[in-house]
Design a protein around this motif. Structure first.
Motif, PDB file in Angstrom:
ATOM      1  N   ARG A   1       0.842  -0.874  -0.281  1.00  0.00           N
ATOM      2  CA  ARG A   1       0.225   0.259  -0.143  1.00  0.00           C
ATOM      3  C   ARG A   1       1.015   1.481   0.137  1.00  0.00           C
ATOM      4  N   TYR A   2       0.572   2.389  -0.605  1.00  0.00           N
ATOM      5  CA  TYR A   2       1.578   3.416  -0.879  1.00  0.00           C
ATOM      6  C   TYR A   2       0.317   4.857  -0.563  1.00  0.00           C
ATOM      7  N   VAL A   3       0.812   6.336  -0.583  1.00  0.00           N
ATOM      8  CA  VAL A   3      -0.341   7.308  -0.667  1.00  0.00           C
ATOM      9  C   VAL A   3       0.643   8.251  -0.921  1.00  0.00           C
ATOM     10  N   ALA A   4      -0.042   8.896  -2.072  1.00  0.00           N
ATOM     11  CA  ALA A   4       0.883   9.240  -2.687  1.00  0.00           C
ATOM     12  C   ALA A   4       0.576  10.931  -2.717  1.00  0.00           C
ATOM     13  N   VAL A   5       1.168  12.016  -2.477  1.00  0.00           N
ATOM     14  CA  VAL A   5       0.566  13.641  -2.311  1.00  0.00           C
ATOM     15  C   VAL A   5       0.942  14.382  -2.799  1.00  0.00           C
ATOM     16  N   ARG A   6       0.480  15.408  -3.712  1.00  0.00           N
ATOM     17  CA  ARG A   6       0.455  16.590  -4.123  1.00  0.00           C
ATOM     18  C   ARG A   6      -0.284  17.596  -3.925  1.00  0.00           C
TER      19      ARG A   6
ATOM     20  N   GLU B   1      -4.276  13.860  -1.316  1.00  0.00           N
ATOM     21  CA  GLU B   1      -3.459  12.385  -1.321  1.00  0.00           C
ATOM     22  C   GLU B   1      -4.494  11.306  -2.202  1.00  0.00           C
ATOM     23  N   PHE B   2      -3.799  10.436  -2.816  1.00  0.00           N
ATOM     24  CA  PHE B   2      -4.324   9.460  -3.066  1.00  0.00           C
ATOM     25  C   PHE B   2      -3.437   8.396  -2.871  1.00  0.00           C
ATOM     26  N   ALA B   3      -4.150   7.116  -2.504  1.00  0.00           N
ATOM     27  CA  ALA B   3      -3.832   5.997  -1.899  1.00  0.00           C
ATOM     28  C   ALA B   3      -4.076   4.852  -3.084  1.00  0.00           C
ATOM     29  N   PHE B   4      -3.167   3.999  -2.986  1.00  0.00           N
ATOM     30  CA  PHE B   4      -2.970   2.507  -3.365  1.00  0.00           C
ATOM     31  C   PHE B   4      -2.629   1.128  -2.972  1.00  0.00           C
ATOM     32  N   HIS B   5      -3.495  -0.003  -3.216  1.00  0.00           N
ATOM     33  CA  HIS B   5      -3.230  -0.895  -2.203  1.00  0.00           C
ATOM     34  C   HIS B   5      -3.529  -2.734  -2.915  1.00  0.00           C
ATOM     35  N   GLY B   6      -3.036  -3.627  -3.222  1.00  0.00           N
ATOM     36  CA  GLY B   6      -3.305  -4.489  -3.439  1.00  0.00           C
ATOM     37  C   GLY B   6      -2.097  -5.979  -2.641  1.00  0.00           C
ATOM     38  N   CYS B   7      -2.082  -6.994  -3.853  1.00  0.00           N
ATOM     39  CA  CYS B   7      -1.247  -8.075  -3.186  1.00  0.00           C
ATOM     40  C   CYS B   7      -0.640  -8.543  -3.910  1.00  0.00           C
TER      41      CYS B   7
ATOM     42  N   ASP C   1      12.002 -12.699 -13.708  1.00  0.00           N
ATOM     43  CA  ASP C   1      11.244 -12.115 -14.803  1.00  0.00           C
ATOM     44  C   ASP C   1       9.718 -11.891 -14.842  1.00  0.00           C
ATOM     45  N   ARG C   2       8.960 -11.911 -13.452  1.00  0.00           N
ATOM     46  CA  ARG C   2       7.968 -11.172 -13.481  1.00  0.00           C
ATOM     47  C   ARG C   2       7.374 -11.373 -12.032  1.00  0.00           C
ATOM     48  N   ILE C   3       6.174 -10.179 -12.388  1.00  0.00           N
ATOM     49  CA  ILE C   3       5.440  -9.964 -10.986  1.00  0.00           C
ATOM     50  C   ILE C   3       3.946  -9.922 -11.488  1.00  0.00           C
ATOM     51  N   VAL C   4       3.194 -10.572 -10.403  1.00  0.00           N
ATOM     52  CA  VAL C   4       1.940 -10.469 -10.884  1.00  0.00           C
ATOM     53  C   VAL C   4       1.050  -9.882  -9.722  1.00  0.00           C
ATOM     54  N   GLN C   5       0.617  -9.137  -9.352  1.00  0.00           N
ATOM     55  CA  GLN C   5       0.181  -8.377  -8.700  1.00  0.00           C
ATOM     56  C   GLN C   5      -1.471  -7.723  -8.421  1.00  0.00           C
ATOM     57  N   THR C   6      -2.028  -7.284  -7.550  1.00  0.00           N
ATOM     58  CA  THR C   6      -3.461  -6.627  -7.949  1.00  0.00           C
ATOM     59  C   THR C   6      -3.263  -5.212  -7.492  1.00  0.00           C
ATOM     60  N   PHE C   7      -4.049  -4.292  -8.158  1.00  0.00           N
ATOM     61  CA  PHE C   7      -4.302  -3.340  -7.369  1.00  0.00           C
ATOM     62  C   PHE C   7      -5.583  -2.417  -7.919  1.00  0.00           C
ATOM     63  N   THR C   8      -5.834  -1.505  -6.158  1.00  0.00           N
ATOM     64  CA  THR C   8      -6.565  -0.339  -6.518  1.00  0.00           C
ATOM     65  C   THR C   8      -6.563   0.669  -6.279  1.00  0.00           C
ATOM     66  N   TRP C   9      -6.969   1.940  -6.849  1.00  0.00           N
ATOM     67  CA  TRP C   9      -6.905   2.861  -5.906  1.00  0.00           C
ATOM     68  C   TRP C   9      -8.468   3.508  -5.018  1.00  0.00           C
ATOM     69  N   GLU C  10      -7.496   4.127  -4.237  1.00  0.00           N
ATOM     70  CA  GLU C  10      -9.060   3.504  -3.190  1.00  0.00           C
ATOM     71  C   GLU C  10      -9.727   4.721  -3.282  1.00  0.00           C
ATOM     72  N   GLY C  11      -9.732   5.700  -4.211  1.00  0.00           N
ATOM     73  CA  GLY C  11     -10.426   6.321  -4.381  1.00  0.00           C
ATOM     74  C   GLY C  11     -11.967   5.474  -5.455  1.00  0.00           C
ATOM     75  N   ASP C  12     -11.765   4.760  -5.842  1.00  0.00           N
ATOM     76  CA  ASP C  12     -12.425   3.372  -6.028  1.00  0.00           C
ATOM     77  C   ASP C  12     -12.661   2.404  -6.248  1.00  0.00           C
ATOM     78  N   PRO C  13     -12.589   2.265  -5.050  1.00  0.00           N
ATOM     79  CA  PRO C  13     -12.073   0.722  -3.885  1.00  0.00           C
ATOM     80  C   PRO C  13     -12.940  -0.612  -4.324  1.00  0.00           C
ATOM     81  N   ASP C  14     -13.898  -0.764  -5.508  1.00  0.00           N
ATOM     82  CA  ASP C  14     -14.034  -1.490  -5.653  1.00  0.00           C
ATOM     83  C   ASP C  14     -14.005  -2.075  -7.171  1.00  0.00           C
ATOM     84  N   GLU C  15     -12.620  -1.083  -7.315  1.00  0.00           N
ATOM     85  CA  GLU C  15     -12.303  -1.182  -9.085  1.00  0.00           C
ATOM     86  C   GLU C  15     -11.406  -2.643  -8.306  1.00  0.00           C
ATOM     87  N   VAL C  16     -10.540  -3.571  -9.407  1.00  0.00           N
ATOM     88  CA  VAL C  16      -9.302  -3.858  -8.833  1.00  0.00           C
ATOM     89  C   VAL C  16      -8.761  -4.259 -10.269  1.00  0.00           C
TER      90      VAL C  16
END
Lengths: 169, 169
Positions: free
Chosen positions: A66-71, A75-81, A88-103
């Motif tokens: 999870r990270y929080v970006a500020v400008r 604040e814009f927060a994002f998280h995933g697993c 050679d490869r990373i697979v992860q989930t991604f959500t912007w917490e401003g629209d928390p049900d979009e993954v």
């Protein structure tokens, strides 16, 4: 090296996927480190003027982030697993917490090209074309381009160790 | 209750998604528990004759899971991470380790219908129609139907506690 490296952005015609391709003056192991080392990642991700604070980070298979970006005080927060993390490869989930049900499901891969260059491939899979196209219309390319330019600068400054072992420290 | 409850399986026409809908004589909280309690989950998941051993289980946001199912000496292992776990909704990744680079993004939701019934909705998003259609051709409906019938039996036997608090024990 003065090669201009631009990001190719492709919207798939048949599935709700965005693909990015970007070359770097780097090894694949350095690109892996740039995406798995908490401190390095925070230094390049996102557009100019944004300050990123990582508050959860376990870049291993089954871990999460999870990270929080500020400008300008916003604040814009994002998280995933992390579904899988391997050199050679990373697979992860991604959500912007401003629209928390979009993954989105993201797949990153790191390809050595030789000649001191490596290619980053990313794929972001959304569950509808509406969601995918909203990302494309969001101005995401600015953050992507400015973030990767910061990563170029870190690589040029010799600040990203080049071994996979280093990335696992 | 003698209602016959069958699983509706829908292949989306425009995106590579499989959706399942299944009603149970249960509360939404019991369905949540059936999907988050390690021991309960192992007792119903998968087809008849399969024995499931969970070897990693942290059913919380940012956690992960892995289980191995065995039938007639053959092992089938699966793993993923939990993007989000909340009482009405679980978002997780899913890979069968026999095809380790195929990753699906699964969304489960639990809807109380009243009258002692609840509806399970699942959505599995693949990154291509080929992958999605391979799942549909794999005979998955047998495992789904037999697994949910075992869950019916556990519910009828009163073996699944009905509160969300219970699920968090």
């Amino acid at each position: 090296m003065n090669t201009t490296m631009t990001t190719a952005i492709e919207a798939d015609a048949t599935v709700p996927i965005i693909r990015l391709t970007r070359d770097f003056a780097a090894t694949a192991a350095q690109l892996f480190r740039a995406h798995t080392d908490r401190d390095v990642f925070a230094r390049w991700v996102g557009p100019d003027g944004m300050t990123t604070t990582v508050d959860r980070w376990d870049a291993t298979t089954g871990g999460s982030w999870r990270y929080v970006a500020v400008r300008d005080g916003r604040e814009f927060a994002f998280h995933g697993c992390f579904h899988e993390v391997r050199p050679d490869r990373i697979v992860q989930t991604f959500t912007w917490e401003g629209d928390p049900d979009e993954v989105a499901l993201e797949t990153l891969s790191f390809e050595d090209l030789g000649d001191g260059r490596a290619r980053l491939h990313t794929q972001s899979l959304c569950d509808s074309f509406e969601s995918r196209d909203a990302w494309l219309r969001s101005g995401m390319e600015v953050g992507v381009d400015e973030g990767y330019a910061k990563l170029d600068a870190l690589l040029a400054a010799g600040e990203i160790a080049g071994t996979v072992e280093g990335a696992r420290e």
